[in-house]
Design an enzyme around this catalytic site. Structure first.
Site, PDB file in Angstrom:
ATOM      1  N   LYS A  90     -19.153  56.260  20.349  1.00 37.73           N
ATOM      2  CA  LYS A  90     -19.203  55.548  19.079  1.00 37.73           C
ATOM      3  C   LYS A  90     -20.244  56.130  18.117  1.00 37.73           C
ATOM      4  O   LYS A  90     -20.943  57.077  18.468  1.00 37.73           O
ATOM      5  CB  LYS A  90     -19.449  54.061  19.332  1.00 37.73           C
TER       6      LYS A  90
HETATM    7  C1  PLP Z   1     -15.003  50.820  21.782  1.00 38.73           C
HETATM    8  C2  PLP Z   1     -14.379  49.589  21.220  1.00 38.73           C
HETATM    9  C3  PLP Z   1     -14.619  48.323  21.757  1.00 38.73           C
HETATM   10  C4  PLP Z   1     -15.345  48.111  23.059  1.00 38.73           C
HETATM   11  O1  PLP Z   1     -16.596  48.629  23.107  1.00 38.73           O
HETATM   12  P1  PLP Z   1     -17.233  49.025  24.543  1.00 38.73           P
HETATM   13  O2  PLP Z   1     -18.669  49.199  24.195  1.00 38.73           O
HETATM   14  O3  PLP Z   1     -16.565  50.281  24.964  1.00 38.73           O
HETATM   15  O4  PLP Z   1     -16.981  47.901  25.472  1.00 38.73           O
HETATM   16  C5  PLP Z   1     -14.095  47.222  21.119  1.00 38.73           C
HETATM   17  N1  PLP Z   1     -13.346  47.349  20.010  1.00 38.73           N
HETATM   18  C6  PLP Z   1     -13.063  48.548  19.474  1.00 38.73           C
HETATM   19  C7  PLP Z   1     -12.242  48.602  18.230  1.00 38.73           C
HETATM   20  C8  PLP Z   1     -13.556  49.709  20.065  1.00 38.73           C
HETATM   21  O5  PLP Z   1     -13.251  50.897  19.541  1.00 38.73           O
END
Ligand code: PLP
Length: 377
Positions: free
Chosen positions: A181
């Site tokens: 991310k």
């Molecule tokens: C990555 C993601 C999540 C979940 O995040 P994690 O930290 O991987 O649990 C939730 N919503 C969206 C849109 C994502 O891209």
């Protein structure tokens, strides 16, 4: 040349921060989590932030904060990561899939209004790829229908819409610091809100229901002036989860937060280079209507009718690609949730994600552009 799809931007500063946590030898939920929560609140403009161990946990607890009745319905976009919808299932709520806007891939607000029924209690806009959902319009719709709003900001850490940070428009904003991310703590997430009464109780929910911080109690264990023999005491009044962020994650997060704006600016510059490089290619269109002012884009991609051939072409050149995402109603888990989402089912076959991360070099971007340009010839 090999070009990765995502890569966390981490180095000596993060290692130094981890070393400090090691020197203190308190690695779990501790004071560094508190510091990161405060810094995050200041950055985003929230009154309260609660650090958790994933974006998925953030979304789960955010919905839990409202104590919705079992079986109530939550509106989620058809194209998103699976956690947006499983957050509803974890809370024994039913996801209702809303079609996506053909340009932005965010919630189609007209379809949203069509799918609202009296059983709907909340809506979870996802700022897809970092492109903001028009939150002024969405909030008006939500208020008119009495819906709570949980923003899934996993793609847009640091982004704004009309001068207000994303995550600060709805009742609760949820962020992911997973390694791919916009900023990372390895894994991690943040819940934030300007409604302390709503989210402060989540501190216990993320800590197996315990209502006091272990690290604060532990300092009393040997405090000679402390004449309380119950320093070990805590009570569990709510069903909690082991969802806490820890001090190692928070130490990395503090360093990442300090460079988040710079990383977002670099990603915007890379997107500008991509857009320039692919302009005029007949068979490609940008994934999103990129508006690079004040934004925090996490995904760069293109739309191409011959998407799978393009993926293979780039693979042979060592260029990683992805598809974000298979529409959720196509997953077996959601067999029971078959609302019509024609736009999502049409568009997802054309979309492909290309390499984007802050440390991507101009040379690598140009190599990807050359790969895209050589596809037709
Ligand atoms: C990555 C993601 C999540 C979940 O995040 P994690 O930290 O991987 O649990 C939730 N919503 C969206 C849109 C994502 O891209």
């Amino acid at each position: 040349m090999q070009v990765r799809l995502f890569k966390p931007s981490v180095g000596e500063a993060e290692i130094a921060a981890i070393r400090e946590v090691f020197d203190r030898a308190w690695l779990g939920l501790g004071p560094t989590v508190g510091r990161f929560e405060s810094e995050w609140s200041r950055y985003i403009g929230a009154e309260v932030s609660v650090g958790v161990n994933s974006g998925t946990a953030a979304l789960h607890l955010a919905l839990a904060a409202f104590n919705f009745p079992v079986g109530a319905k939550v509106l989620v976009p058809a194209i998103t990561f699976v956690s947006t919808a499983t957050a509803a299932l974890y809370n024994r709520l039913e996801p209702v899939f809303v079609d996506v806007d053909p340009d932005t891939l965010g919630l189609d607000l007209d379809d949203l209004e069509k799918k609202i029924t009296p059983e709907c209690v909340a809506v979870m806009p996802v700022h897809f790829g970092g492109h903001p959902v028009p939150m002024d319009r969405l909030m008006a719709i939500a208020r008119r229908h009495g819906l709570k709003v949980v923003e899934d900001c996993a793609h847009c850490a640091g982004g704004s819409y009309q001068g207000r940070k994303l995550g600060m428009w709805g009742d609760i904003g949820c962020f992911s610091f997973e390694e791919k991310k916009g900023m990372t703590t390895g894994d991690g997430g943040m819940i934030c809100s300007n409604n302390p009464a709503l989210v402060t109780p989540l501190r216990a929910h993320r800590w197996v229901g315990i209502d006091r911080d272990t690290w604060r109690r532990s300092s009393q264990y040997t405090a000679a002036e402390d004449d309380d023999a119950l320093h070990w005491h805590y009570e569990v009044a709510v069903l909690g989860y082991k969802y806490n962020m820890n001090d190692l994650m928070a130490a990395i997060g503090l360093v990442q937060l300090a460079k988040l704006d710079r990383m977002n600016q670099r990603r915007a510059a890379i997107i500008a280079r991509y857009l320039d490089g692919i302009s005029g290619i007949q068979y490609l269109r940008p994934l999103l209507p990129y508006d690079l002012s004040g934004s925090a884009y996490w995904l760069f991609g293109v739309r191409c009718d011959a998407r799978d051939q393009l993926i293979l072409h780039l693979k042979r050149k060592g260029i990683a690609t992805g598809v974000h995402y298979l529409p959720l109603p196509l997953h077996p888990l959601f067999n029971k949730h078959k609302e019509p989402v024609p736009t999502a089912l049409r568009i997802w076959k054309q979309i492909v994600t290309l390499p984007l991360f802050a440390d991507l070099t101009d040379e690598e971007v140009d190599y990807v552009i050359a790969g895209l340009r050589s596809f037709a010839t």
